[in-house]
Write a protein that holds these residues in place. Sequence first.
Motif, short mmCIF file in Angstrom:
data_model
loop_
_atom_site.label_atom_id
_atom_site.label_comp_id
_atom_site.label_asym_id
_atom_site.label_seq_id
_atom_site.Cartn_x
_atom_site.Cartn_y
_atom_site.Cartn_z
N LEU A 126 57.78 -7.91 17.18
CA LEU A 126 57.89 -8.88 18.27
C LEU A 126 56.59 -9.64 18.47
O LEU A 126 56.59 -10.85 18.70
N ALA A 127 55.47 -8.94 18.38
CA ALA A 127 54.16 -9.58 18.54
C ALA A 127 53.49 -9.65 17.17
O ALA A 127 53.23 -8.63 16.54
N THR A 128 53.25 -10.85 16.70
CA THR A 128 52.64 -11.04 15.38
C THR A 128 51.15 -11.32 15.45
O THR A 128 50.47 -11.40 14.43
N SER A 129 50.63 -11.46 16.67
CA SER A 129 49.19 -11.67 16.87
C SER A 129 48.82 -11.05 18.21
O SER A 129 49.65 -10.40 18.86
N ALA A 130 47.60 -11.25 18.65
CA ALA A 130 47.14 -10.66 19.91
C ALA A 130 48.05 -11.09 21.06
O ALA A 130 48.54 -12.22 21.10
N PHE A 131 48.29 -10.17 21.99
CA PHE A 131 49.18 -10.44 23.11
C PHE A 131 48.61 -9.83 24.38
O PHE A 131 47.68 -9.01 24.34
N VAL A 132 49.19 -10.21 25.52
CA VAL A 132 48.76 -9.73 26.83
C VAL A 132 49.92 -9.00 27.49
O VAL A 132 51.08 -9.41 27.37
N VAL A 133 49.62 -7.90 28.18
CA VAL A 133 50.60 -7.26 29.06
C VAL A 133 50.10 -7.39 30.49
O VAL A 133 48.88 -7.35 30.74
N ALA A 134 51.03 -7.58 31.42
CA ALA A 134 50.65 -7.81 32.82
C ALA A 134 51.64 -7.13 33.75
O ALA A 134 52.86 -7.17 33.51
N THR A 135 51.13 -6.50 34.79
CA THR A 135 51.97 -5.89 35.82
C THR A 135 51.59 -6.47 37.17
O THR A 135 50.54 -7.10 37.33
N ASP A 136 52.46 -6.25 38.14
CA ASP A 136 52.26 -6.81 39.47
C ASP A 136 51.16 -6.05 40.21
O ASP A 136 51.26 -4.85 40.42
N ALA A 137 50.11 -6.77 40.61
CA ALA A 137 49.03 -6.17 41.40
C ALA A 137 49.17 -6.50 42.88
O ALA A 137 48.29 -6.16 43.67
N ARG A 138 50.25 -7.21 43.22
CA ARG A 138 50.47 -7.68 44.59
C ARG A 138 49.34 -8.65 44.99
O ARG A 138 48.51 -8.99 44.15
N ARG A 139 49.36 -9.12 46.20
CA ARG A 139 48.36 -10.10 46.68
C ARG A 139 48.30 -11.34 45.77
O ARG A 139 47.25 -11.96 45.60
N LYS A 140 49.42 -11.67 45.13
CA LYS A 140 49.52 -12.82 44.23
C LYS A 140 48.59 -12.69 43.02
O LYS A 140 48.05 -13.67 42.51
N GLU A 141 48.41 -11.43 42.56
CA GLU A 141 47.57 -11.16 41.39
C GLU A 141 48.31 -10.24 40.43
O GLU A 141 49.33 -9.66 40.76
N VAL A 142 47.74 -10.11 39.23
CA VAL A 142 48.30 -9.21 38.21
C VAL A 142 47.20 -8.32 37.64
O VAL A 142 46.02 -8.69 37.63
N TYR A 143 47.60 -7.14 37.19
CA TYR A 143 46.75 -6.32 36.33
C TYR A 143 47.09 -6.72 34.89
O TYR A 143 48.27 -6.79 34.53
N TRP A 144 46.09 -6.96 34.08
CA TRP A 144 46.41 -7.38 32.71
C TRP A 144 45.34 -6.92 31.71
O TRP A 144 44.21 -6.61 32.08
N ALA A 145 45.77 -6.86 30.46
CA ALA A 145 44.87 -6.52 29.36
C ALA A 145 45.40 -7.17 28.10
O ALA A 145 46.61 -7.42 27.97
N ARG A 146 44.49 -7.43 27.16
CA ARG A 146 44.87 -8.07 25.89
C ARG A 146 44.79 -7.04 24.76
O ARG A 146 43.84 -6.24 24.70
N GLY A 150 48.54 -4.67 16.63
CA GLY A 150 48.71 -3.24 16.40
C GLY A 150 48.58 -2.40 17.64
O GLY A 150 48.46 -1.17 17.55
N ALA A 151 48.59 -3.03 18.83
CA ALA A 151 48.52 -2.35 20.13
C ALA A 151 47.18 -1.69 20.39
O ALA A 151 47.09 -0.70 21.11
N GLU A 152 46.12 -2.23 19.80
CA GLU A 152 44.76 -1.75 20.09
C GLU A 152 44.16 -2.62 21.18
O GLU A 152 44.25 -3.85 21.13
N LEU A 153 43.52 -1.99 22.17
CA LEU A 153 42.95 -2.73 23.29
C LEU A 153 41.82 -3.64 22.83
O LEU A 153 40.88 -3.20 22.18
N LEU A 154 41.90 -4.92 23.21
CA LEU A 154 40.87 -5.89 22.88
C LEU A 154 40.06 -6.31 24.10
O LEU A 154 38.86 -6.57 24.00
N GLU A 155 40.72 -6.36 25.26
CA GLU A 155 40.06 -6.88 26.46
C GLU A 155 40.76 -6.33 27.69
O GLU A 155 41.98 -6.24 27.75
N GLY A 156 39.97 -5.95 28.70
CA GLY A 156 40.54 -5.50 29.95
C GLY A 156 40.35 -4.00 30.15
O GLY A 156 39.69 -3.33 29.34
#
Length: 245
Positions: A126-146, A150-156
Amino acid sequence: MRILTLDTSAVASAAVLDFEPSDPVRTLQVVGNFATADTRSHAEVLAPGVKSLFGDPVTEGPALDAIVVGTGPGPFTGLRSGIAMARTLSFTWGVPLFGLMSLDALAQQVFDSPRHNDAGRAVGPLATSAFVVATDARRKEVYWARYSAGAELLEGPHVGPASEISGGQVFGAGAGLYADVLEAGGCRVEPAFAQAQPTALHLGKAVVHRISTAGSLQDAGFLDSSPLYLRESDAKVPGPRKRAL
């Protein structure tokens, strides 16, 4: 090897997984798992849900090889429920406790999901290059990481408005909430993952992925069970009382 995983960074969830450490991916078996749809009832449902995974918790709990808990990021109340239970069970059963960032569970779910063509046939990841996942942090913000493909953490992990994310595929319930903002920033929100939340089942699969890469549980680089809140608590220590006169 048998492990119990818990995650309450969004929904309340737990899973028991069994696998051979020498070939964890191929031998993985899901013994049992549960996850709620509600993001606000962790304390009420978590203990009964965990109990339902064991025929006899008194004997089967101490036979676990490890407990792994999602450390967030997530809201204070929900995240504390899962970590407190994991620490309690680890102490009571005498089972080693490890932590893993909850967003890794979403990244693993993306990594495990194929891309389909118009005929419905799987044609690649599904993901052929770097991707971001994001969840609801409320207060009109998100928790996210890149992550890498291969599902290795790059940022966040980060917490902030969705407008801070630019470019690439974005997965998770946080992406679904702010799809317009993300797409205006050049991102592509995946509709099939627009409601996806981290769960203990996919956290367990992320554990297996790490062990498969590292070669052992001890070398997999797990965290401790300290929560990743990413925000200061709203609770404040009361100041001194004001004089009435």
